[in-house]
Design a protein around this motif. Structure first.
Motif, short mmCIF file in Angstrom:
data_model
loop_
_atom_site.label_atom_id
_atom_site.label_comp_id
_atom_site.label_asym_id
_atom_site.label_seq_id
_atom_site.Cartn_x
_atom_site.Cartn_y
_atom_site.Cartn_z
N ILE A 42 6.66 7.26 -19.24
CA ILE A 42 7.30 6.05 -20.34
C ILE A 42 8.12 6.85 -21.17
CG2 ILE A 42 5.34 4.80 -20.71
CD1 ILE A 42 4.86 5.93 -23.38
N ALA A 43 8.14 8.28 -21.42
CA ALA A 43 9.34 8.52 -21.76
C ALA A 43 10.29 7.97 -23.51
CB ALA A 43 10.63 9.35 -21.29
N ALA A 44 11.02 7.60 -23.77
CA ALA A 44 11.93 7.06 -25.00
C ALA A 44 11.23 5.12 -24.61
CB ALA A 44 12.60 7.21 -25.46
N ARG A 45 11.35 5.00 -23.45
CA ARG A 45 11.08 3.42 -23.38
C ARG A 45 9.72 2.60 -23.92
NH1 ARG A 45 10.10 2.85 -16.93
NH2 ARG A 45 8.78 4.27 -17.80
N SER A 46 10.79 1.59 -24.26
CA SER A 46 9.82 0.57 -25.37
C SER A 46 8.77 -0.87 -24.00
CB SER A 46 10.61 -0.01 -26.33
OG SER A 46 11.53 -0.87 -25.84
N VAL A 47 9.89 -0.31 -23.60
CA VAL A 47 9.29 -1.68 -22.03
C VAL A 47 9.06 -0.92 -20.99
CG1 VAL A 47 9.76 -3.69 -21.21
CG2 VAL A 47 10.82 -3.36 -23.38
N VAL A 48 8.28 -1.34 -20.15
CA VAL A 48 7.99 -0.32 -19.36
C VAL A 48 7.12 -2.00 -18.57
CG1 VAL A 48 6.55 1.21 -18.11
CG2 VAL A 48 6.96 1.61 -20.72
N ASP A 49 7.83 -2.14 -17.31
CA ASP A 49 7.14 -3.11 -16.43
C ASP A 49 6.42 -2.89 -15.24
OD1 ASP A 49 7.80 -5.34 -17.63
OD2 ASP A 49 9.77 -5.47 -16.81
N MET A 50 5.81 -2.24 -14.28
CA MET A 50 4.53 -2.25 -13.41
C MET A 50 3.98 -3.02 -12.12
SD MET A 50 3.12 0.31 -11.85
CE MET A 50 3.13 2.02 -12.94
N SER A 51 4.66 -2.68 -11.17
CA SER A 51 4.33 -3.62 -9.92
C SER A 51 2.86 -2.66 -9.21
CB SER A 51 5.30 -3.97 -8.76
OG SER A 51 4.60 -4.00 -7.86
N LEU A 52 1.76 -3.37 -8.93
CA LEU A 52 0.35 -2.75 -8.40
C LEU A 52 0.12 -2.79 -7.03
CD1 LEU A 52 -2.20 -3.45 -10.87
CD2 LEU A 52 -0.31 -1.33 -11.06
N THR A 53 -0.19 -2.23 -5.65
CA THR A 53 0.00 -2.38 -4.81
C THR A 53 -1.65 -2.09 -3.69
OG1 THR A 53 1.70 -0.57 -4.57
CG2 THR A 53 -0.18 -0.86 -2.76
N PRO A 54 -1.69 -3.31 -3.78
CA PRO A 54 -3.52 -3.26 -3.28
C PRO A 54 -3.98 -2.34 -2.46
CG PRO A 54 -2.08 -5.00 -2.07
CD PRO A 54 -1.19 -4.16 -2.45
N ASP A 55 -5.30 -1.93 -2.83
CA ASP A 55 -6.14 -0.48 -1.99
C ASP A 55 -7.25 -0.75 -0.55
OD1 ASP A 55 -7.44 1.18 -1.73
OD2 ASP A 55 -8.56 1.90 -4.23
N VAL A 56 -6.20 -1.34 -0.13
CA VAL A 56 -6.53 -1.85 1.02
C VAL A 56 -8.45 -0.59 1.34
CG1 VAL A 56 -6.71 -2.35 3.26
CG2 VAL A 56 -4.57 -2.07 2.39
N GLU A 57 -7.54 0.47 1.32
CA GLU A 57 -9.32 1.06 1.68
C GLU A 57 -10.38 0.50 0.69
OE1 GLU A 57 -10.09 6.44 1.46
OE2 GLU A 57 -8.03 4.98 1.31
N THR A 58 -10.01 0.27 -0.29
CA THR A 58 -11.15 0.27 -1.46
C THR A 58 -11.82 -0.52 -1.43
OG1 THR A 58 -10.50 1.33 -3.67
CG2 THR A 58 -11.64 -0.59 -3.70
N LEU A 59 -11.31 -1.79 -0.56
CA LEU A 59 -11.47 -3.55 -0.65
C LEU A 59 -12.28 -3.57 1.01
CD1 LEU A 59 -8.40 -5.68 -1.20
CD2 LEU A 59 -10.57 -5.41 -2.06
N SER A 60 -11.46 -2.18 2.23
CA SER A 60 -12.48 -2.16 3.24
C SER A 60 -13.89 -1.18 3.71
CB SER A 60 -11.23 -1.79 4.16
OG SER A 60 -10.59 -2.12 4.12
N GLU A 61 -14.25 -1.13 1.79
CA GLU A 61 -14.97 0.16 1.99
C GLU A 61 -16.21 -0.24 2.25
OE1 GLU A 61 -16.96 1.18 -2.16
OE2 GLU A 61 -15.74 3.40 -2.12
N ILE A 62 -17.25 -0.18 2.76
CA ILE A 62 -18.67 -0.03 3.53
C ILE A 62 -19.41 0.11 2.34
CG2 ILE A 62 -20.20 0.08 5.54
CD1 ILE A 62 -17.65 -1.14 6.05
#
Length: 633
Positions: free
Chosen positions: A184-204
């Protein structure tokens, strides 16, 4: 909202983490807060209380870390809190760390001799969390790395929290998405875009008599794998579940080695008077976790609701499915694990010394209008711990000294755990053999230990395509020992001026005023010994008749043999002054011996059909029957 976000929201309902943001307002440095303090020969607790009255600070510490520190004399006018704490630290070998309005006190074991730390003022950070398509994600966990400060995003994906100025990383986590860390360094606004965890959803995931992908799972199932357990100094696999599975509460009623009294509840108790423990299934056969070597576990799956219904009424308290490790393809692997752990007794309670007990006795007598037990001269002798005997007419002889029986009755314990295993596999054959040894020494004086030997052999065969044969054989032998005569109850009632050993012979335990010596009860009162032997075996055959249609059969047998011996040993009461025998306890010697045998067997057969249609629709059908028999003698 994408299908992954929808799946994440559904799973979030079951695995909802309760993280709350910790925030503070701007705070003034301890170097800029001044006090005037005058104290003479005061205990540390009194010094801290005085500072708390002069400021808004509160001190947090363990009693044992300041109990034996020397008294302090402080005469300072308009001194900063920072300099005052540094002065105290130099004289007591303590160090202080300020977090907001709490000053934490600990022993200073640092080579660098850091005596004062101060957390910098918090600063606000806000932002928005979205998925891969830019749509808002509610319920995302956001926390400052290395701290307990965190929050969750609201219904619009927004978050806000206040973090210390020295925190440089935020962590974003969400069910079904890859966990992200961002500087975050000195930022006061931190936006984030998350990526689907296909491996976890396919977990047996193991569910009932089969498996399924987590992506299509509709029930509440949690899994704990061996990577989570391998670094924990576990003696009982149940302890590995503590605090790691949502909705699962693990408690223990004892600290005795081998007899911890673990209790598991999944989503609370489902009965008032009955057994609330879940059903334990090990490699498809009901068993016990307590005698299982934690190093042999591949995974533990906790079934919490309808996903456990296939086991019938026994699943009303939930089901824990345990899968043990098998050999993996490649060259033979030999693994050796060894650990040694020291145990120290916690803070039992702080026992009053003889001087304070004598003062309270005198005050009570004065309030009641009767003659005090001790004269002023005797109380002064007790304060100075001269050790002289004080004869109390019509009562007993006490001594002008103090003995802390909580220190005498406890020792430092230890735990050693050793495991060796060899494993490997080819296209047609897999194997894994293990041998484990556990030894625990408890913290009580006298007999207090546990030893366990585990051996396991897991074999797998694949003679033709579509046919799999798995066999399991496990043998465990456990021995626990504890004192026949427990002395903890006496410790709570014994007076600190009572001698633990006689005056004339320090090898003999003293007895006075009708109290049995708690140390003598534990060390000389006899021993209770229990042996528990288990043999668990099963074989499972899976054959794929046609594509997606599998027929399975499994047979298993568990044998359990228990022996116990209780021996109450005669010991003598000795006069605390003359060391003469005053009487006998447990006379004559008494012993009890018992034996029990339990034989459990099961036969299971079922057919499973599983298929996916049009890449969207999943169908799984299981039809089968089982027979169980248990013979206890």
């Amino acid at each position: 909202m994408s299908k992954y976000a929808l799946i994440g929201c559904l799973l979030q309902a079951f695995f909802y983490p309760f993280l709350f943001a910790e925030s503070t307002k701007g705070q003034k440095s301890i170097e800029n807060i001044f006090v005037t303090i005058e104290l003479n020969e005061s205990k540390l607790k009194e010094v801290f209380t005085k500072i708390e009255k002069l400021t808004d600070f509160r001190f947090a510490y363990k009693k044992g870390e300041i109990r034996n520190k020397e008294s302090l004399s402080i005469h300072a006018r308009y001194i900063s809190i920072g300099n005052l704490l540094r002065q105290i630290a130099r004289e007591t070998n303590l160090k202080f760390k300020r977090v907001n309005e709490i000053i934490h006190v600990t022993e200073n074991n640092s080579i660098q001799y850091i005596v004062m730390e101060e957390q910098l003022p918090d600063r606000p950070v806000r932002g928005k969390v979205t998925d891969e398509n830019g749509e808002e994600l509610p319920g995302v966990n956001v926390f400052a790395k290395g701290t307990t400060i965190g929050t969750i995003t609201d219904s619009h994906g927004d978050y806000m929290l206040e973090i210390p100025d020295d925190v440089s990383t935020l962590v974003f986590s969400y069910v079904g998405y890859i966990t992200e860390e961002v500087e975050i360094a000195a930022r006061s606004v931190v936006d984030m875009s998350l990526t689907p965890d296909v491996e976890t959803l396919s977990e047996i995931v193991v569910v009932g008599y089969g498996t399924t992908r987590r992506e299509v799972l509709s029930g509440a199932v949690d899994m704990l794998d061996y990577e989570t357990l391998q670094d924990l100094p576990l003696t009982n696999p149940i302890a590995g579940l503590q605090g790691r599975i949502a909705g699962t509460v693990v408690t223990r009623t004892s600290g005795r080695p081998g007899e911890e009294g673990f209790n598991i509840q999944i989503r609370g108790a489902s009965t008032v008077n009955g057994n609330s423990n879940p059903l334990i299934i090990i490699d498809g056969v009901p068993g016990a976790m307590s005698d299982l070597n934690p190093n042999d576990i591949e995974s533990m799956n906790v079934l919490k609701d309808a996903s456990a219904a296939i086991y019938g009424a026994r699943a009303s308290n939930g089901v824990i499915l345990i899968t043990t490790k098998k050999g993996k393809s490649g060259k033979p692997r030999v693994n050796v694990n060894s650990s040694y752990t020291l145990r120290r007794p916690g803070e039992y309670f702080e026992q009053l010394d003889s001087y304070r007990v004598a003062l309270m006795d005198r005050e009570a007598a004065q309030n009641a209008g009767i003659t005090p037990t001790f004269t002023d001269q005797q109380i002064e002798a007790i304060r100075n711990r001269t050790g002289e005997p004080i004869v109390i007419p019509g009562f007993a002889t006490v001594f002008a000294d103090t003995w802390d029986y909580t220190d005498l009755a406890f020792n430092n314990g230890s735990q050693q755990n050793h495991d060796i295993n060899i494993s490997g596999a080819t296209d047609k054959f897999s194997y894994r053999a293990s041998l484990g040894y556990l030894k625990e020494n408890g913290i009580f004086t006298g007999p207090d230990d546990n030893q366990r030997l585990n051996t396991r052999l897991n074999l797998g065969f694949n003679p033709v395509e579509g046919l799999n044969i798995d066999t399991r054989l496990a043998i465990s032998r456990q021995r626990t020992r504890q004192a026949n005569q427990e002395g903890l109850g006496q410790i709570n009632r014994i007076f600190p001026w009572m001698r633990p050993f006689t005056v004339d012979d320090p090898t003999k335990y003293a007895t006075a005023q009708g109290y049995q010596n708690p140390l003598q009860r534990q060390e000389e009162g006899g021993t209770n010994t229990n042996w528990d032997t288990r043999v668990e075996s099963n074989m499972k055959i899976d054959y794929e008749i046609i594509e997606n249609l599998t027929i399975s059969t499994q047979v298993g047998a568990n044998l359990r043999f228990q022996d116990f011996r209780q021996f109450a040993r005669t010991f003598s009461f000795y006069d605390e002054v003359t060391a003469e025998v005053q009487g006998l306890a447990n006379s004559p010697n008494r012993g009890t011996e018992g034996f029990s045998r339990e034989v459990y067997s099961t036969r299971i057969g079922y057919v499973n059909y599983s298929n996916t249609f049009m890449d969207k629709h999943d169908l799984s059908v299981t039809l089968g029957a089982s027979h169980e028999q248990n013979d206890v003698r």
